[in-house]
Every structure is written in C-alpha cells, then in structure tokens.
Design a protein around this motif. Structure first.
Motif, PDB file in Angstrom:
ATOM      1  N   LEU A  54       1.148  -0.951   0.492  1.00  0.00           N
ATOM      2  CA  LEU A  54      -0.047  -0.026  -0.218  1.00  0.00           C
ATOM      3  C   LEU A  54       1.001   1.281  -0.457  1.00  0.00           C
ATOM      4  O   LEU A  54       1.935   1.401   0.625  1.00  0.00           O
ATOM      5  N   VAL A  55       0.449   2.384  -0.609  1.00  0.00           N
ATOM      6  CA  VAL A  55       0.873   3.668  -0.826  1.00  0.00           C
ATOM      7  C   VAL A  55       0.745   4.578   0.430  1.00  0.00           C
ATOM      8  O   VAL A  55      -0.209   4.760   0.768  1.00  0.00           O
ATOM      9  N   ASP A  56       2.132   4.900   1.869  1.00  0.00           N
ATOM     10  CA  ASP A  56       1.747   5.327   2.691  1.00  0.00           C
ATOM     11  C   ASP A  56       2.832   6.409   2.465  1.00  0.00           C
ATOM     12  O   ASP A  56       3.889   6.350   3.496  1.00  0.00           O
ATOM     13  N   GLY A  57       2.316   7.646   2.134  1.00  0.00           N
ATOM     14  CA  GLY A  57       3.361   8.808   1.901  1.00  0.00           C
ATOM     15  C   GLY A  57       2.717   9.316   0.476  1.00  0.00           C
ATOM     16  O   GLY A  57       2.652   9.388  -1.051  1.00  0.00           O
ATOM     17  N   ALA A  58       2.404  10.854   0.634  1.00  0.00           N
ATOM     18  CA  ALA A  58       2.983  11.879   0.014  1.00  0.00           C
ATOM     19  C   ALA A  58       2.877  12.055  -1.369  1.00  0.00           C
ATOM     20  O   ALA A  58       2.914  12.197  -2.690  1.00  0.00           O
ATOM     21  N   PRO A  59       4.758  11.742  -1.683  1.00  0.00           N
ATOM     22  CA  PRO A  59       5.434  11.423  -2.660  1.00  0.00           C
ATOM     23  C   PRO A  59       5.658  10.734  -3.308  1.00  0.00           C
ATOM     24  O   PRO A  59       5.569  10.689  -4.490  1.00  0.00           O
ATOM     25  N   VAL A  60       5.467   9.525  -2.787  1.00  0.00           N
ATOM     26  CA  VAL A  60       4.930   7.806  -3.657  1.00  0.00           C
ATOM     27  C   VAL A  60       3.782   8.003  -4.378  1.00  0.00           C
ATOM     28  O   VAL A  60       3.290   8.714  -5.297  1.00  0.00           O
ATOM     29  N   GLU A  61       2.087   9.172  -3.550  1.00  0.00           N
ATOM     30  CA  GLU A  61       0.913   9.291  -4.589  1.00  0.00           C
ATOM     31  C   GLU A  61       1.439  10.590  -5.531  1.00  0.00           C
ATOM     32  O   GLU A  61       0.588  10.271  -6.651  1.00  0.00           O
ATOM     33  N   TRP A  62       2.674  11.302  -5.359  1.00  0.00           N
ATOM     34  CA  TRP A  62       2.405  11.955  -6.688  1.00  0.00           C
ATOM     35  C   TRP A  62       3.437  11.673  -7.479  1.00  0.00           C
ATOM     36  O   TRP A  62       3.002  12.166  -8.788  1.00  0.00           O
ATOM     37  N   ALA A  63       4.542  11.246  -7.234  1.00  0.00           N
ATOM     38  CA  ALA A  63       4.922  10.397  -7.626  1.00  0.00           C
ATOM     39  C   ALA A  63       4.049   9.277  -9.412  1.00  0.00           C
ATOM     40  O   ALA A  63       4.521   9.279 -10.341  1.00  0.00           O
ATOM     41  N   ALA A  64       3.741   8.819  -8.627  1.00  0.00           N
ATOM     42  CA  ALA A  64       1.881   8.198  -9.537  1.00  0.00           C
ATOM     43  C   ALA A  64       1.260   9.201 -10.607  1.00  0.00           C
ATOM     44  O   ALA A  64       1.356   8.859 -11.504  1.00  0.00           O
ATOM     45  N   HIS A  65       1.481   9.507  -9.909  1.00  0.00           N
ATOM     46  CA  HIS A  65      -0.190  10.880 -10.320  1.00  0.00           C
ATOM     47  C   HIS A  65       1.312  11.212 -12.302  1.00  0.00           C
ATOM     48  O   HIS A  65       0.804  11.407 -12.899  1.00  0.00           O
ATOM     49  N   MET A  66       1.604  11.873 -11.407  1.00  0.00           N
ATOM     50  CA  MET A  66       3.144  12.560 -12.360  1.00  0.00           C
ATOM     51  C   MET A  66       3.733  11.970 -13.262  1.00  0.00           C
ATOM     52  O   MET A  66       3.869  12.093 -14.506  1.00  0.00           O
ATOM     53  N   GLY A  68       2.038   9.529 -14.751  1.00  0.00           N
ATOM     54  CA  GLY A  68       0.936   8.932 -15.238  1.00  0.00           C
ATOM     55  C   GLY A  68       0.271   7.778 -14.814  1.00  0.00           C
ATOM     56  O   GLY A  68      -0.340   7.033 -15.789  1.00  0.00           O
ATOM     57  N   GLN A  69       0.340   7.588 -13.980  1.00  0.00           N
ATOM     58  CA  GLN A  69      -0.096   6.447 -13.582  1.00  0.00           C
ATOM     59  C   GLN A  69      -1.410   5.694 -12.731  1.00  0.00           C
ATOM     60  O   GLN A  69      -2.020   5.108 -12.799  1.00  0.00           O
ATOM     61  N   GLY A  70      -1.884   7.514 -13.069  1.00  0.00           N
ATOM     62  CA  GLY A  70      -3.415   7.778 -12.742  1.00  0.00           C
ATOM     63  C   GLY A  70      -3.451   7.950 -10.813  1.00  0.00           C
ATOM     64  O   GLY A  70      -2.489   8.081  -9.979  1.00  0.00           O
ATOM     65  N   SER A  71      -4.557   7.977 -10.840  1.00  0.00           N
ATOM     66  CA  SER A  71      -5.115   8.406  -9.548  1.00  0.00           C
ATOM     67  C   SER A  71      -4.820   6.697  -8.012  1.00  0.00           C
ATOM     68  O   SER A  71      -4.319   6.016  -8.477  1.00  0.00           O
ATOM     69  N   VAL A  72      -3.194   7.018  -7.030  1.00  0.00           N
ATOM     70  CA  VAL A  72      -3.132   6.862  -6.355  1.00  0.00           C
ATOM     71  C   VAL A  72      -3.478   6.761  -5.360  1.00  0.00           C
ATOM     72  O   VAL A  72      -3.217   7.967  -4.224  1.00  0.00           O
ATOM     73  N   HIS A  73      -3.830   5.978  -3.715  1.00  0.00           N
ATOM     74  CA  HIS A  73      -4.419   6.360  -2.853  1.00  0.00           C
ATOM     75  C   HIS A  73      -3.804   6.057  -1.490  1.00  0.00           C
ATOM     76  O   HIS A  73      -3.591   5.498  -1.496  1.00  0.00           O
ATOM     77  N   ARG A  74      -3.283   7.274  -0.843  1.00  0.00           N
ATOM     78  CA  ARG A  74      -2.427   6.565   0.405  1.00  0.00           C
ATOM     79  C   ARG A  74      -3.460   5.267   1.274  1.00  0.00           C
ATOM     80  O   ARG A  74      -4.835   6.109   1.322  1.00  0.00           O
ATOM     81  N   THR A  75      -3.148   4.651   1.941  1.00  0.00           N
ATOM     82  CA  THR A  75      -3.665   3.758   2.761  1.00  0.00           C
ATOM     83  C   THR A  75      -2.231   3.535   3.863  1.00  0.00           C
ATOM     84  O   THR A  75      -1.379   2.676   3.955  1.00  0.00           O
ATOM     85  N   PRO A  76      -2.233   4.368   4.570  1.00  0.00           N
ATOM     86  CA  PRO A  76      -1.529   3.640   5.625  1.00  0.00           C
ATOM     87  C   PRO A  76      -1.708   2.724   6.375  1.00  0.00           C
ATOM     88  O   PRO A  76      -3.163   2.366   6.776  1.00  0.00           O
ATOM     89  N   GLY A  77      -1.008   1.969   6.938  1.00  0.00           N
ATOM     90  CA  GLY A  77      -1.170   1.041   8.085  1.00  0.00           C
ATOM     91  C   GLY A  77      -1.303   1.393   9.529  1.00  0.00           C
ATOM     92  O   GLY A  77      -2.417   1.016   9.703  1.00  0.00           O
ATOM     93  N   SER A  78      -1.557   2.486   9.870  1.00  0.00           N
ATOM     94  CA  SER A  78      -2.751   2.857  11.070  1.00  0.00           C
ATOM     95  C   SER A  78      -3.919   2.370  10.707  1.00  0.00           C
ATOM     96  O   SER A  78      -4.862   1.861  11.720  1.00  0.00           O
ATOM     97  N   SER A  79      -4.136   2.879   9.472  1.00  0.00           N
ATOM     98  CA  SER A  79      -6.013   3.459   8.980  1.00  0.00           C
ATOM     99  C   SER A  79      -6.289   0.965   9.013  1.00  0.00           C
ATOM    100  O   SER A  79      -7.875   1.507   8.914  1.00  0.00           O
ATOM    101  N   LEU A  80      -5.827   0.137   9.317  1.00  0.00           N
ATOM    102  CA  LEU A  80      -6.188  -0.859   9.332  1.00  0.00           C
ATOM    103  C   LEU A  80      -6.154  -1.513  10.545  1.00  0.00           C
ATOM    104  O   LEU A  80      -6.674  -2.700  10.219  1.00  0.00           O
ATOM    105  N   MET A  81      -5.676  -0.816  11.993  1.00  0.00           N
ATOM    106  CA  MET A  81      -5.407  -1.856  12.972  1.00  0.00           C
ATOM    107  C   MET A  81      -7.297  -1.997  13.546  1.00  0.00           C
ATOM    108  O   MET A  81      -7.500  -3.105  13.497  1.00  0.00           O
ATOM    109  N   LEU A  82      -8.064  -0.706  13.619  1.00  0.00           N
ATOM    110  CA  LEU A  82      -9.042  -1.542  13.551  1.00  0.00           C
ATOM    111  C   LEU A  82     -10.282  -1.613  13.392  1.00  0.00           C
ATOM    112  O   LEU A  82     -10.849  -3.141  13.389  1.00  0.00           O
ATOM    113  N   PRO A  83     -10.543  -2.063  11.832  1.00  0.00           N
ATOM    114  CA  PRO A  83     -10.752  -2.787  10.855  1.00  0.00           C
ATOM    115  C   PRO A  83     -10.526  -4.362  11.578  1.00  0.00           C
ATOM    116  O   PRO A  83     -11.012  -5.612  10.912  1.00  0.00           O
ATOM    117  N   LEU A  84      -8.869  -4.387  11.213  1.00  0.00           N
ATOM    118  CA  LEU A  84      -8.267  -5.692  11.221  1.00  0.00           C
ATOM    119  C   LEU A  84      -9.375  -6.579  12.704  1.00  0.00           C
ATOM    120  O   LEU A  84      -9.088  -7.578  12.978  1.00  0.00           O
TER     121      LEU A  84
END
Length: 185
Positions: A54-66, A68-84
C-alpha cells in the motif's frame, strides 16, 4: 478497506478490486523505502513479493500521478488497525502488536480489548538491536509463536519491520505480517 474474513483468508477491497490474502505480508510503501529498496537486495525482494503493498506517503502518491499511473491513494498501515481488530475478534483470530515504545503496546492492546472485548490481543516490545541478539530474537519468535496463524502488526519502523516480517514469515507461514510503522505508539 477490510470486507470480511473467510476462515484463514481475508478479503480486502483495494482500488475497487478484491484481493484475497491467505498468507499476508503487507508493506506500506513510502518514498524513502523505495530508495532503500534500490540499494538493499533483501528489501527489494520483500517489496517485490509482498502480498499487498500500500502507498503510505505523499511523495509516492504524487510521483504515481506525475508518471501517468493515475490516481493512487494513500493507505497508511494505521488505518488498518481497527478494521483488522474487528475482523480478528469476529473470527477468533489472535493479534500480536510487535514493537512500539515501552508500555505503548500495553496501552494499545488495552485500548483494543476495551473496544473489542473478545479480541485475543497481546504485545511484545523488543529492545533496540533485538534482531542481532540470539536470546532477544528467540523472545520475538516466542511472541509470534503464541499468535501463530494470527495477525502480527509489526510496528518497528521501515525498513526494519519489513525485514523482520520477512524473516519471521519463513518460520510462521500461516501468520499475517503487516508493517504498520508507529501505529502501536
């Protein structure tokens, strides 16, 4: 987003597509990790073989966009704790919080137990340098063995958590390892 558990598998919805993980190695991908992966063969191999990265960082999100990889959304590992944790409680899957500062894991585990009373959650916070000390490494292995077939949230910081998870996965192939950075703190 976690959809539901399937016995020994988990189903995730990632970018509109379902991903079924029977054996989980998940890393969060940040720009500094990409650079380190270019110079560290074990890390490059781990990143290339992760079940889900998963992408966790604005620079990677930005680089993917620049690029031409399209929209890549950040999903930090911390967002997985409660659902898991919710899915683990529902399906009787044990969870181990590995890492964090002294007592942070204890507090995090207590918070998860309060929110999910039937969750089997433990924590282990090894001291710095544990990966180079045979006795301390065995303590980590014992903690993971107590959660075999469960979910290990590796909060050791990158790239250490990815390298430790890779080493542990060889001994505990039924266990899901997720790199979650400072989530435990």
């Amino acid at each position: 987003v976690l959809l539901h558990g399937l016995g020994t598998a988990l189903v995730f919805l990632v970018g509109g597509e379902q991903v079924v993980a029977q054996r989980m190695t998940l890393g969060t991908f940040a720009s500094f990790l990409a650079l380190q992966g270019m110079f560290m063969a074990p890390l490059e191999s781990l990143l290339n073989h992760a079940t889900l990265l998963l992408v966790d960082g604005a620079p990677v999100e930005w680089a993917a966009h620049m690029s031409g990889q399209g929209s890549v959304h950040r999903t930090p590992g911390s967002s997985l704790m409660l659902p898991l944790a919710a899915a683990a409680e529902q399906h009787g899957i044990p969870m181990l919080l590995l890492g964090g500062r002294d007592h942070a894991g204890d507090l995090a585990a207590a918070g998860l137990r309060e929110k999910y009373p039937r969750l089997d959650v433990r924590w282990h916070c090894p001291p710095l340098g544990f990966e180079h000390d045979e006795r301390l490494w065995r303590e980590v292995e014992d903690a993971v063995a107590s959660c075999d077939g469960g979910i290990v949230m590796c909060g050791l910081g990158a790239p250490k958590q990815e390298l430790v998870a890779s080493r542990l996965l060889a001994a505990y192939p039924r266990t899901w390892f997720l790199g979650v950075g400072a989530t435990i703190n």
